[in-house]
Motif scaffolding. Structure first.
Motif, short mmCIF file in Angstrom:
data_model
loop_
_atom_site.label_atom_id
_atom_site.label_comp_id
_atom_site.label_asym_id
_atom_site.label_seq_id
_atom_site.Cartn_x
_atom_site.Cartn_y
_atom_site.Cartn_z
N GLN A 243 0.86 -1.18 0.00
CA GLN A 243 0.00 0.00 0.00
C GLN A 243 0.89 1.22 0.00
O GLN A 243 1.76 1.38 0.86
CB GLN A 243 -0.91 0.04 1.23
N ALA A 244 0.71 2.10 -0.98
CA ALA A 244 1.57 3.28 -1.10
C ALA A 244 0.94 4.53 -0.51
O ALA A 244 1.63 5.45 -0.09
CB ALA A 244 1.90 3.53 -2.57
N SER A 245 -0.39 4.57 -0.47
CA SER A 245 -1.11 5.73 0.07
C SER A 245 -2.53 5.27 0.37
O SER A 245 -2.87 4.09 0.21
CB SER A 245 -1.13 6.87 -0.96
N GLY A 246 -3.36 6.21 0.76
CA GLY A 246 -4.75 5.85 1.05
C GLY A 246 -5.50 5.32 -0.15
O GLY A 246 -6.47 4.57 0.00
N SER A 247 -5.05 5.67 -1.35
CA SER A 247 -5.78 5.28 -2.56
C SER A 247 -4.99 4.37 -3.49
O SER A 247 -5.53 3.90 -4.50
CB SER A 247 -6.22 6.53 -3.32
N VAL A 248 -3.72 4.10 -3.18
CA VAL A 248 -2.88 3.26 -4.06
C VAL A 248 -2.53 1.98 -3.34
O VAL A 248 -1.76 1.97 -2.37
CB VAL A 248 -1.59 3.99 -4.49
N VAL A 249 -3.14 0.88 -3.81
CA VAL A 249 -2.89 -0.45 -3.25
C VAL A 249 -2.65 -1.41 -4.40
O VAL A 249 -3.46 -1.49 -5.33
CB VAL A 249 -4.11 -0.94 -2.42
N LYS A 250 -1.54 -2.11 -4.35
CA LYS A 250 -1.21 -3.09 -5.40
C LYS A 250 -1.61 -4.48 -4.92
O LYS A 250 -1.05 -5.00 -3.96
CB LYS A 250 0.28 -3.05 -5.73
N ARG A 251 -2.59 -5.07 -5.58
CA ARG A 251 -3.11 -6.36 -5.18
C ARG A 251 -2.64 -7.45 -6.12
O ARG A 251 -2.45 -7.22 -7.32
CB ARG A 251 -4.64 -6.33 -5.16
N LYS A 252 -2.46 -8.64 -5.60
CA LYS A 252 -2.06 -9.80 -6.42
C LYS A 252 -3.29 -10.52 -6.93
O LYS A 252 -4.30 -10.60 -6.26
CB LYS A 252 -1.20 -10.75 -5.58
#
Length: 252
Positions: A243-252
């Motif tokens: 998770q990079a920020s409140g709105s940026v999440v990298k999911r697998k």
């Protein structure tokens, strides 16, 4: 030497319960607050089994009169709170701001902002008078920038940041320390509450990523409280690795 005392609001689940456990493990006695008598009793029994002395206070932080009566009821060493953890808080709904629920807004503002203010007003004067103490507010990455559907919740956590900074300024001439811990995705009942009990929708929030746990946040809070007296951990942003920020999440 008597143990220090930590008061944790919203200690019946999630981050609050984890903080109570971590501080008990770290040698503190606990005052735990919440709205559910059964859960308070369960947590109290578990903490006491680990060697801590525990006092429970049953009230909702939204009820200022009840909060005041509860804090005023503290006697002897229990009235000398060393660490206040303002944890009680919640998010409700993800509707656009122009379609939001008035009731949801009131609950979030009354809990996340006014409840925190009430507990601060009730406990911090004693800290100032005693010349020691630490306030740890559980904020959120949501307080740094709004995300889609977050509108009012994000606003309340932005207020937590500002109120924490303001309190730190107000007590800068004392020995009281003030910390804002800002978690990202933490897998607790937070999302279930936000979606009004829809567990399937709540589970989707954490799909494809290993989120933080309440224990991870409790470790950070305990670290801040354990720093040397001349060290003030003012603010900590804690995110899951993807998770990079409140709105940026990298999911697998």
């Amino acid at each position: 030497m008597e143990k220090k005392i930590a008061l944790v609001t919203g200690a019946t689940s999630g981050i609050g319960e984890a903080c109570a456990r971590r501080f008990a493990q770290g040698g503190y006695d606990l005052i735990i607050t919440g709205r559910r008598q059964d859960r308070l009793a369960e947590v109290k029994a578990q903490l006491e089994a680990d060697g801590a002395k525990v006092l429970t206070l049953l009230f909702d932080v939204r009820d200022r009169a009840a909060a005041t009566a509860a804090v005023d009821s503290l006697e002897g060493r229990w009235a000398e709170v060393d660490v206040l953890i303002n944890n009680a808080g919640l998010a409700l709904g993800l509707e656009p701001e122009y379609e939001g629920s008035y009731d949801d807004w009131d609950t979030m503002v009354d809990t996340n902002i006014k409840g925190l203010l009430t507990m601060t007003r009730l406990v911090v004067p004693g800290m100032v008078a005693r010349g020691r103490g630490h306030v740890i507010n559980i904020g959120s990455v949501a307080g740094d920038a709004a995300y889609a559907g977050g509108n009012v919740y994000c606003a309340t956590k932005a207020a937590v940041k500002t109120l924490t900074d303001g309190l730190r300024i107000d007590v800068a001439d004392t020995a009281v320390r003030v910390t804002n811990v800002k978690p990202g995705l933490v897998q607790t009942n937070f999302s279930t509450t936000r979606f009004h009990g829809d567990n399937e929708r709540a589970d989707g929030v954490y799909k494809g990523i290993q989120p933080l746990t309440g224990g991870d946040i409790a470790d950070v809070a305990f670290y801040a409280a354990s720093a040397p007296a001349h060290v003030q951990i003012a603010e900590v942003l804690v995110l899951a690795t993807h998770q990079a920020s409140g709105s940026v999440v990298k999911r697998k």
